[in-house]
Design a protein around this motif. Structure first.
Motif, PDB file in Angstrom:
ATOM      1  N   LYS A 557      27.180  30.757  75.719  1.00 14.79           N
ATOM      2  CA  LYS A 557      28.257  30.671  76.917  1.00 14.79           C
ATOM      3  C   LYS A 557      27.767  29.604  78.136  1.00 14.79           C
ATOM      4  N   LYS A 561      28.677  25.601  79.502  1.00 16.47           N
ATOM      5  CA  LYS A 561      29.022  25.386  80.676  1.00 16.47           C
ATOM      6  C   LYS A 561      28.021  24.332  81.311  1.00 16.47           C
ATOM      7  N   ASP A 564      28.662  20.972  79.745  1.00 16.21           N
ATOM      8  CA  ASP A 564      30.036  20.385  80.182  1.00 16.21           C
ATOM      9  C   ASP A 564      29.783  19.866  81.658  1.00 16.21           C
ATOM     10  N   LYS A 565      29.026  20.134  82.479  1.00 20.69           N
ATOM     11  CA  LYS A 565      28.502  19.576  83.796  1.00 20.69           C
ATOM     12  C   LYS A 565      28.005  18.610  83.817  1.00 20.69           C
ATOM     13  N   GLU A 623      23.369  26.984  85.524  1.00 21.12           N
ATOM     14  CA  GLU A 623      24.634  28.033  85.075  1.00 21.12           C
ATOM     15  C   GLU A 623      24.177  29.172  84.769  1.00 21.12           C
ATOM     16  N   ASP A 625      25.826  32.804  83.074  1.00 19.31           N
ATOM     17  CA  ASP A 625      26.768  33.339  82.494  1.00 19.31           C
ATOM     18  C   ASP A 625      26.424  34.728  81.584  1.00 19.31           C
TER      19      ASP A 625
END
Length: 777
Positions: A557, A561, A564-565, A623, A625
């Motif tokens: 997860k 993220k 994607d960034k 990130e 998560d």
């Protein structure tokens, strides 16, 4: 383009330091000015400590402290797992009531290990000895070890169908067995050890632990310290196997000594202490019945589980016996099922976790019942299993004891195993293990030994995790995992996770996942584990085959993220749509047009400096998560063993071993194979040689015989892959799989080789003396 790392046999990155003497074990921690501790243990199993005379101890040069029960009266440790009605939920670090030989009674601290050891031998203990209570069955009628409770039964509850007994009473065929599994030791390569230091009101603890955050919580509670004032560090762990999932009384005493001294204090468990100090496991008695109809269908099964907790419930309480109860149905279809669980205290060392956590015990009882039913009904034991096995289209399936099996093809595993065995034993012995003994001897060369093949099948609970499920079960813990991913300015990636490395290859597996999910070379990924000051919180750590299913789920997860960034920043720079971009090697590029790209180093540097970012995108590339599973994942396997039994001596030799296992998506097949083979070796020891035996007065016998390379044959492993619908990435756990099947498979093989005593092959280990006694009787 497929994943270049997930599914690959990537060499374990841990091995470079482990094999070159650069491992970061607690025994390698050297802090200048350290003192050394020695634990004084009870020489008796039951009684009262009336006094400690330390005059002679203080006369030894170099002694700096002596800690007795009066000095630690305020220190207690909790049972994290508390079952229904459990009458004991915590235990003292030091107690003047003695309930097992080896119980800590005092701690001696000195400037050298030798001085501490010599001085500890001089502590004069005034003891009032009382009768011992050894064995769970004896404990039912013995005087209570805790008089205030009025009983030695600490927990007693039932699960399953209330009308199960009636179904059995009305069945056409009923098989009854009493199965016993001996007490065994996890026996990690690295003994337990602690180096504790206290300075500036902060306690720093280097410890060989599977759950450093767990240790921090318990120490904070025991000492009344804020959590932020305790740092626990567990780097490389030389095997845990469940024995190192919590903090022990002796380890807590070392921390107390450091706080009293204001200097670091070091302690390492000696080989002689392991059988009395490190929690053992498995010891239980199962009274079981299996009912079948005229066609060999399983009508019902009920089991009475009586488990030996030792002197008090440990960290896990009686939950190992509860897991036994919930996994007793295995991969089969029963019309009715019921189980009763009782945990009793005895004057033996406290029991706790061991790889498999109650599941080898369940498998032994169930699979012996099935083989004995096959023998009596004259049905091929493999065919009887297949006749009653849950099919893929029946999954997901919730059992009578509340376990929801997620995915798999149990019959395929057993059929694959049968084919392997038949191929390997063609022309030597009947693959189903039903050949008569004389025929087996004749076909195998007439060496006087009797041969047989035995099978066992199991479903394995992995990925311990749903936090609210743990709360409902009475566990004072959460089941989620968190991961922090950071891409540095140079494009390298740092993974920080709460799970720890205990030899299971998790450092390599997490690096593989991160490399694939982000899209960077694995050489650019670093994994940080085992430090409560720098890694995310993990309530229960690396236990219960959960590091990859749960920790890897969190990583998956977080990686999505971060990726994607990255793509959003690159899309802004390249004036392209993020969906048209990919991370490849050291750059982000347009799919199908590598010339249109931007280097990762340039992107990462800009991100950390806050340059040229899209609107709404924060600076930095980090990130975090968490993943809290919605349910458990259920791996499964089928095992087979070929044995040769010498009827003159009772000696059993395992001549061949085969495993078919399904742990979902395999991140690293080589690591999975290694985990299974290591587990099988431990299971062979439990089946044949390993047992902690106590005398009637509660003294453990020091002979303990793990298997060597002479006892472990070549192990053939075949892996299936049925992705779990529960876990991001489809992984299931595999750390315990190898240990679950061997005791049952080997016992079934011995029963097949010796049909005249088959109904009495119920207890493990099957030592030569035990087998010979059965034959002689």
């Amino acid at each position: 383009m497929g994943d270049p790392y997930v599914g690959a046999r990537t060499p374990r990155r841990e091995d470079a330091r482990l094999l070159t003497g650069k491992a970061r074990y607690v025994g390698n921690v050297r802090i200048p000015g350290s003192l050394h501790a020695c634990v004084v243990r009870s020489p008796i199993a039951h009684g009262r400590l009336l006094g400690c005379d330390a005059k002679a101890v203080w006369a030894v040069e170099g002694v700096t402290d002596v800690i007795t029960p009066a000095d630690a009266a305020h220190l207690r440790l909790p049972c994290v797992n508390v079952l229904p009605g459990q009458r004991i939920t915590s235990y003292p670090v030091l107690d003047d009531t003695i309930r097992y030989a080896g119980q800590p009674l005092a701690l001696v601290v000195a400037r050298t290990p030798e001085a501490a050891r010599d001085a500890a031998d001089l502590l004069d203990l005034d003891l009032d000895e009382l009768p011992a209570t050894v064995g769970a069955e004896r404990a039912l009628d013995a005087p209570p070890l805790y008089p205030e409770l009025g009983t030695n039964v600490i927990t007693d509850f039932a699960m399953g169908d209330e009308d199960c007994g009636a179904a059995i009473d009305g069945a056409e065929h009923v098989v009854e067995l009493v199965c016993r599994m001996g007490r065994v030791s996890p026996y990690p390569l690295e003994p337990r050890g602690v180096v504790a230091a206290y300075a500036d009101d902060e306690l720093t603890v280097h410890i060989s632990s599977q759950a450093p955050h767990h240790v921090r919580e318990h120490l904070a509670e025991a000492f009344g310290l804020p959590h932020d004032r305790i740092r626990v560090i567990s780097r490389d762990i030389g095997g845990g196997f469940g024995a190192k999932e919590h903090v022990y009384p002796d380890e807590t005493l070392v921390c107390l000594a450091a706080m009293r001294a204001g200097r670091p204090v070091s302690w390492t468990e000696s080989p002689g202490e392991r059988l009395t100090a490190t929690m053992s496991a498995r010891q239980a008695v199962h009274r079981a019945r299996l009912a079948l109809d005229g066609d060999g269908r399983f009508v019902a099964m009920d089991v009475d589980v009586l488990g030996d907790l030792g002197a008090h419930p440990g960290n896990t309480g009686a939950s190992t016996f509860a897991v036994t109860a919930t996994l007793l149905p295995g991969p089969y279809r029963f019309g009715r099922f019921a189980v009763r669980v009782r945990g009793v205290v005895t004057t033996t060392a406290p029991a706790g976790s061991y790889r498999g956590f109650g599941q080898p015990e369940a498998t032994l009882t169930r699979e012996r019942l099935i083989d004995e039913a096959a023998r009596r009904l004259r049905i091929d034991p493999v065919e009887l299993r297949l006749r009653n096995m849950l099919r893929p289209e029946e999954l997901p399936c919730t059992t009578a004891v509340g376990q929801t099996y997620d995915s798999g093809d149990y019959p395929r595993a057993l059929r694959t195993l049968r084919d392997l065995v038949q191929e390997a034993t063609a022309g030597t012995a009947d693959a189903a293990g039903t050949a008569d003994a004389a025929g087996a001897v004749e076909r195998l060369g007439g060496d006087g030994r009797r041969r047989g093949v035995g099978y066992s099948c199991h479903v394995e609970t992995t990925g311990l995790g749903p936090s609210m499920d743990l709360k409902a079960m009475g566990a004072a813990a959460g089941g989620y995992e968190s991961v922090v991913l950071r891409m540095e300015q140079d494009g390298s990636v740092v993974v920080s996770a709460g799970v720890v490395s205990i030899g299971q290859g998790i450092e390599t597996a997490l690096a593989q996942l991160a490399a694939d999910r982000i899209g960077v070379p694995i050489e650019r990924v670093r994994v940080l584990l085992g430090d409560t000051a720098t890694t995310p919180y993990s309530s229960i750590g690396s236990i219960a085959s959960r590091s990859l299913p749960v920790g890897g789920g969190a990583l998956t997860k977080a990686a999505l993220k971060l990726r994607d960034k990255l793509l959003a920043i690159a899309a802004h720079r390249l004036e392209a749509a993020a969906a048209d971009l990919e991370v490849a090697g050291d750059a982000v590029r347009v799919k199908g047009d590598p010339a249109v790209s931007v280097p990762l180093r340039e992107l990462a540097t800009s991100a950390w400096r806050g340059w040229d970012l899209p609107d709404g995108v924060a600076p930095g590339l980090e990130e975090r998560d968490s993943y809290d599973p919605t349910g458990y994942t259920f791996a499964y396997g089928a095992h087979a063993a070929a044995v040769a039994v010498d009827p003159e001596t009772g000696a059993v030799e395992v001549e061949g071993y085969w495993v078919v296992n399904d742990a979902g998506v395999l991140v690293n097949p080589a690591v999975v194979e290694g985990q299974i083979m290591g587990g099988v070796a431990q299971g062979i020891g439990e089946a044949l040689t390993e047992e902690i035996v106590f005398t009637d007065d509660g003294q453990p016998l020091t002979d303990y015989l793990p298997p060597t390379t002479r006892e472990v044959p070549d192990i053939r492993v075949v892996m299936l892959e049925t992705p779990s619908p529960v876990t991001p990435g489809g992984m299931k756990g595999v750390g315990e799989a190898g240990t679950i099947g061997p005791p049952a498979a080997i016992a079934n093989a011995v029963a097949a080789a010796l049909p005249e005593i088959a109904d009495r092959v119920t207890d493990v280990p099957l030592t030569p003396a035990r087998v010979w006694s059965l034959l002689s009787a």
